[in-house]
Design an enzyme around this catalytic site. Structure first.
Site, PDB file in Angstrom:
ATOM      1  CG  ASP A 171       4.677  -0.926  17.920  1.00 29.42           C
ATOM      2  OD1 ASP A 171       4.190  -2.002  16.777  1.00 29.42           O
ATOM      3  OD2 ASP A 171       5.651  -1.867  18.042  1.00 29.42           O
ATOM      4  CG  HIS A 218       8.617   4.076   9.961  1.00 24.88           C
ATOM      5  ND1 HIS A 218       8.679   2.650   9.483  1.00 24.88           N
ATOM      6  CD2 HIS A 218       9.504   4.154  10.641  1.00 24.88           C
ATOM      7  CE1 HIS A 218       9.817   2.074   9.854  1.00 24.88           C
ATOM      8  NE2 HIS A 218      10.642   2.673  10.428  1.00 24.88           N
ATOM      9  CE  LYS A 225       0.252 -11.063   5.613  1.00 23.29           C
ATOM     10  NZ  LYS A 225       0.503 -10.042   6.342  1.00 23.29           N
ATOM     11  CE1 TYR A 230       4.298 -11.605   5.215  1.00 15.93           C
ATOM     12  CE2 TYR A 230       3.752 -12.694   2.826  1.00 15.93           C
ATOM     13  CZ  TYR A 230       3.443 -11.274   3.552  1.00 15.93           C
ATOM     14  OH  TYR A 230       3.065 -10.526   3.320  1.00 15.93           O
ATOM     15  N   GLY A 247       3.063   1.523   0.466  1.00 19.04           N
ATOM     16  CA  GLY A 247       3.168   0.312  -0.298  1.00 19.04           C
ATOM     17  C   GLY A 247       1.134   0.573  -0.632  1.00 19.04           C
ATOM     18  CB  THR A 259       4.697  -2.093  -1.996  1.00 16.82           C
ATOM     19  OG1 THR A 259       5.326  -4.001  -1.187  1.00 16.82           O
ATOM     20  CG2 THR A 259       3.143  -2.669  -2.625  1.00 16.82           C
ATOM     21  CG  ASN A 302      -1.772  -2.232   5.698  1.00 19.25           C
ATOM     22  OD1 ASN A 302      -1.663  -3.336   3.711  1.00 19.25           O
ATOM     23  ND2 ASN A 302      -0.909  -1.545   5.252  1.00 19.25           N
ATOM     24  CB  ILE A 354       1.370  -5.571  -4.734  1.00 20.72           C
ATOM     25  CG1 ILE A 354      -0.029  -7.084  -4.794  1.00 20.72           C
ATOM     26  CG2 ILE A 354       1.301  -4.324  -4.840  1.00 20.72           C
ATOM     27  CD1 ILE A 354      -0.125  -7.441  -5.670  1.00 20.72           C
TER      28      ILE A 354
HETATM   29  N1  NAD Z   1       3.344  -6.144  -2.051  1.00 26.50           N
HETATM   30  C1  NAD Z   1       2.705  -7.561  -1.935  1.00 26.50           C
HETATM   31  O1  NAD Z   1       3.084  -8.484  -2.471  1.00 26.50           O
HETATM   32  C2  NAD Z   1       1.901  -8.172  -0.864  1.00 26.50           C
HETATM   33  C3  NAD Z   1       1.449  -9.525  -0.744  1.00 26.50           C
HETATM   34  C4  NAD Z   1       0.582  -9.945  -0.230  1.00 26.50           C
HETATM   35  C5  NAD Z   1       0.282  -9.189   1.441  1.00 26.50           C
HETATM   36  N2  NAD Z   1       0.896  -7.902   1.421  1.00 26.50           N
HETATM   37  C6  NAD Z   1       0.273  -7.789   2.952  1.00 26.50           C
HETATM   38  O2  NAD Z   1      -0.090  -5.966   2.690  1.00 26.50           O
HETATM   39  C7  NAD Z   1       0.391  -5.372   3.878  1.00 26.50           C
HETATM   40  C8  NAD Z   1       0.791  -4.929   3.278  1.00 26.50           C
HETATM   41  O3  NAD Z   1       2.169  -4.612   2.819  1.00 26.50           O
HETATM   42  P1  NAD Z   1       3.097  -3.558   1.866  1.00 26.50           P
HETATM   43  O4  NAD Z   1       3.756  -4.538   0.540  1.00 26.50           O
HETATM   44  O5  NAD Z   1       2.061  -2.192   1.862  1.00 26.50           O
HETATM   45  O6  NAD Z   1       4.360  -3.133   2.417  1.00 26.50           O
HETATM   46  P2  NAD Z   1       5.297  -2.086   2.925  1.00 26.50           P
HETATM   47  O7  NAD Z   1       6.718  -2.899   3.608  1.00 26.50           O
HETATM   48  O8  NAD Z   1       5.332  -1.135   2.195  1.00 26.50           O
HETATM   49  O9  NAD Z   1       3.922  -1.238   4.456  1.00 26.50           O
HETATM   50  C9  NAD Z   1       3.921  -1.801   5.595  1.00 26.50           C
HETATM   51  C10 NAD Z   1       4.121  -0.532   6.706  1.00 26.50           C
HETATM   52  O10 NAD Z   1       3.535  -1.259   7.137  1.00 26.50           O
HETATM   53  C11 NAD Z   1       4.218  -0.493   8.261  1.00 26.50           C
HETATM   54  N3  NAD Z   1       4.560  -1.629   9.978  1.00 26.50           N
HETATM   55  C12 NAD Z   1       5.370  -2.288   9.474  1.00 26.50           C
HETATM   56  N4  NAD Z   1       5.594  -2.648  10.928  1.00 26.50           N
HETATM   57  C13 NAD Z   1       4.814  -2.313  12.259  1.00 26.50           C
HETATM   58  C14 NAD Z   1       4.202  -1.545  13.395  1.00 26.50           C
HETATM   59  N5  NAD Z   1       4.302  -2.530  14.457  1.00 26.50           N
HETATM   60  N6  NAD Z   1       3.789  -1.030  13.425  1.00 26.50           N
HETATM   61  C15 NAD Z   1       2.387  -0.163  12.723  1.00 26.50           C
HETATM   62  N7  NAD Z   1       3.094  -0.221  11.235  1.00 26.50           N
HETATM   63  C16 NAD Z   1       3.869  -1.019  10.903  1.00 26.50           C
HETATM   64  C17 NAD Z   1       5.699  -0.239   7.718  1.00 26.50           C
HETATM   65  O11 NAD Z   1       6.173   1.002   8.683  1.00 26.50           O
HETATM   66  C18 NAD Z   1       5.225   0.448   6.464  1.00 26.50           C
HETATM   67  O12 NAD Z   1       4.660   1.406   6.382  1.00 26.50           O
HETATM   68  C19 NAD Z   1       0.664  -6.257   4.575  1.00 26.50           C
HETATM   69  O13 NAD Z   1       0.234  -7.281   5.628  1.00 26.50           O
HETATM   70  C20 NAD Z   1       1.767  -6.925   4.044  1.00 26.50           C
HETATM   71  O14 NAD Z   1       2.107  -8.810   4.555  1.00 26.50           O
HETATM   72  C21 NAD Z   1       1.624  -7.504   0.420  1.00 26.50           C
END
Ligand code: NAD
Length: 256
Positions: A62, A38, A157, A153, A16, A190, A89, A188
């Protein structure tokens, strides 16, 4: 080459928004350490970025494990050079209302989304103080407004939002030259959002779809690149006068 000569660490860079940031940073000349729980996903990001001006390297991390922070930053420095950009992130989103969330679920969300941002920011300050740098914490529009189905959540945040301001002020007070800002994405496209919507019942999903159509003034979800470009700005010296700021990128969602 807006990040030429800079070294970045992006957590959760295997998917994402994190992946989009790693690629965007490398396009602009930064060397990037891509970490993720991962490892294969982080390695895939590195493969996708092959041939870009900036070097990409992957490593398992992690973010909830305190011991990984000094190790990861030392690895970044040994492989790529002194760190100048850290993006906290990595995050998780579990859908549950205040009545349905469990204490275990609540704690897991805070551990990944908030505790790890604290540990990462602390480690980033230690690594960059004196030399300067940019720390970017991923909050959300859910850190500004509430949603009935994301109790834990929302709390995590909101914590990231105000913690970022505290850290920013501390770095100013100590004259570390480190800026700390938060990004607040809206919806977004993702895996997090797509999988989150899939957790809802058909009825909840229909309500959510209709609400999203109504609630996003620009009429569509954002793309990962939209957030990567905001992160690029905060990572670069173009934002040199910004700290403790919250950059909202939400298609107008929170404007009304
Ligand atoms: N996508 C959205 O609409 C959105 C909106 C607001 C905020 N966010 C924030 O943006 C960030 C990224 O979100 P995304 O949509 O890309 O999510 P995603 O699920 O596509 O990616 C998140 C990544 O974080 C990794 N991850 C999870 N737990 C982990 C850990 N303990 N240690 C290391 N890595 C870990 C996952 O393996 C994954 O690769 C997050 O913090 C999310 O809360 C996303």
């Amino acid at each position: 080459m807006r990040l030429a000569g800079k070294v970045a660490l992006v957590t959760g860079g295997g998917s994402g928004l994190g992946r989009a940031m790693c690629i965007r940073f490398a396009e602009e000349g930064a060397s990037v350490l891509v970490t993720d729980i991962h490892l294969e996903a982080a390695q895939e990001t590195v493969s996708l970025g092959q041939g870009l001006p900036g070097k990409l390297v992957s490593r398992f991390q992690d973010v909830c494990d305190e011991a990984t922070w000094p190790e990861t930053l030392a690895y970044a420095e040994s492989e790529l050079g002194p760190l100048s950009i850290l993006v906290n992130n990595a995050g998780i989103a579990v859908t549950a209302s205040v009545e349905h969330e469990t204490l275990e679920g609540w704690r897991k969300t805070q551990a990944v989304n908030l505790d790890a941002v604290f540990m990462g920011t602390q480690a980033g300050i230690l690594a960059m103080k004196g030399r300067g740098g940019s720390i970017i914490n991923l909050s959300s529009i859910e850190g500004i407004i509430g949603e009935p189905l994301t109790a834990a959540y929302n709390a995590s945040k909101g914590g990231v939002r105000i913690f970022t301001k505290s850290a920013a002020l501390w770095c100013c007070r100590e004259k570390y030259g480190i800026r700390v800002n938060s990004i607040h994405p809206g919806f977004i496209e993702t895996p997090m959002v797509i999988n989150g919507l899939a957790q809802l019942s058909d009825e909840e999903r229909a309500v959510m779809d209709a609400q999203l159509q109504m609630a996003i003034p620009m009429g569509e979800m954002g793309r990962p690149e939209d957030i990567a470009n905001a992160a690029l700005f905060l990572a670069s010296d173009e934002s040199r006068y910004m700290t403790g700021a919250e950059l909202v990128v939400d298609g107008g969602y929170t404007a009304h």
